[in-house]
Design a protein around this motif. Structure first.
Motif, PDB file in Angstrom:
ATOM      1  N   LEU A  45       0.981  -1.138   0.583  1.00 29.13           N
ATOM      2  CA  LEU A  45       0.267   0.126   0.057  1.00 29.13           C
ATOM      3  C   LEU A  45       1.099   1.123  -0.023  1.00 29.13           C
ATOM      4  CD1 LEU A  45      -3.115  -0.664   2.246  1.00 29.13           C
ATOM      5  CD2 LEU A  45      -2.447  -0.897   0.053  1.00 29.13           C
ATOM      6  N   GLU A  46       2.219   0.801   0.798  1.00 29.49           N
ATOM      7  CA  GLU A  46       2.713   2.879   0.631  1.00 29.49           C
ATOM      8  C   GLU A  46       3.515   2.606  -0.913  1.00 29.49           C
ATOM      9  OE1 GLU A  46       6.728   4.275   3.154  1.00 29.49           O
ATOM     10  OE2 GLU A  46       5.480   2.636   4.126  1.00 29.49           O
ATOM     11  N   LYS A  47       3.964   1.979  -1.338  1.00 29.86           N
ATOM     12  CA  LYS A  47       4.357   1.678  -2.361  1.00 29.86           C
ATOM     13  C   LYS A  47       3.506   1.975  -3.571  1.00 29.86           C
ATOM     14  CE  LYS A  47       8.212  -2.025  -2.493  1.00 29.86           C
ATOM     15  NZ  LYS A  47       8.532  -3.200  -2.839  1.00 29.86           N
ATOM     16  N   ALA A  48       2.078   2.015  -3.619  1.00 22.21           N
ATOM     17  CA  ALA A  48       1.285   2.103  -4.595  1.00 22.21           C
ATOM     18  C   ALA A  48       0.817   3.360  -4.404  1.00 22.21           C
ATOM     19  CB  ALA A  48      -0.037   1.458  -3.770  1.00 22.21           C
ATOM     20  N   ILE A  64       0.171   5.443 -12.473  1.00 20.47           N
ATOM     21  CA  ILE A  64      -1.442   5.013 -12.363  1.00 20.47           C
ATOM     22  C   ILE A  64      -1.226   3.196 -12.466  1.00 20.47           C
ATOM     23  CG2 ILE A  64      -4.012   5.730 -11.861  1.00 20.47           C
ATOM     24  CD1 ILE A  64      -2.731   7.552 -11.420  1.00 20.47           C
ATOM     25  N   LYS A  65      -0.261   3.198 -13.776  1.00 13.54           N
ATOM     26  CA  LYS A  65      -0.532   2.442 -13.803  1.00 13.54           C
ATOM     27  C   LYS A  65      -0.225   1.045 -12.901  1.00 13.54           C
ATOM     28  CE  LYS A  65       1.016  -1.165 -17.263  1.00 13.54           C
ATOM     29  NZ  LYS A  65       1.808  -1.633 -18.747  1.00 13.54           N
ATOM     30  N   THR A  66       1.538   1.537 -12.330  1.00 16.48           N
ATOM     31  CA  THR A  66       1.634   1.048 -11.225  1.00 16.48           C
ATOM     32  C   THR A  66       0.845   1.065 -10.354  1.00 16.48           C
ATOM     33  OG1 THR A  66       4.107   1.071 -12.290  1.00 16.48           O
ATOM     34  CG2 THR A  66       3.918   0.619  -9.622  1.00 16.48           C
ATOM     35  N   TYR A  67       0.520   1.715  -9.980  1.00 18.86           N
ATOM     36  CA  TYR A  67      -0.727   2.107  -8.526  1.00 18.86           C
ATOM     37  C   TYR A  67      -1.570   1.455  -8.772  1.00 18.86           C
ATOM     38  CZ  TYR A  67      -4.508   4.196  -6.071  1.00 18.86           C
ATOM     39  OH  TYR A  67      -5.572   4.101  -4.953  1.00 18.86           O
ATOM     40  N   SER A  68      -2.621   0.539  -9.145  1.00 17.72           N
ATOM     41  CA  SER A  68      -3.327   0.469  -9.856  1.00 17.72           C
ATOM     42  C   SER A  68      -2.460  -1.549  -9.477  1.00 17.72           C
ATOM     43  CB  SER A  68      -4.192  -0.161 -10.930  1.00 17.72           C
ATOM     44  OG  SER A  68      -3.450  -0.723 -12.159  1.00 17.72           O
TER      45      SER A  68
END
Length: 57
Positions: A21-24, A33-37
């Protein structure tokens, strides 16, 4: 009596969940946003596994 020394299997998963969650969050702040999702989806899978382990106890 010896249950005191038994490790909690969800503790390690919870650490991994928090780290994802922290990395996101950091990816979202960078605008990636791609990495976040992707990281959020992985975190949700970990959370489902944690819930499954809690239900079995």
């Amino acid at each position: 009596m010896f249950g005191l020394f038994k490790s909690d299997p969800t503790k390690k998963l919870r650490k991994q969940y928090d780290a994802k969650l922290e990395k996101a969050m950091l990816a979202q702040r960078r605008g990636d946003i791609k990495t976040y999702s992707m990281l959020t989806a992985e975190a949700e899978e970990l959370w489902a596994e944690i819930e499954k382990l809690k239900a079995s106890h």
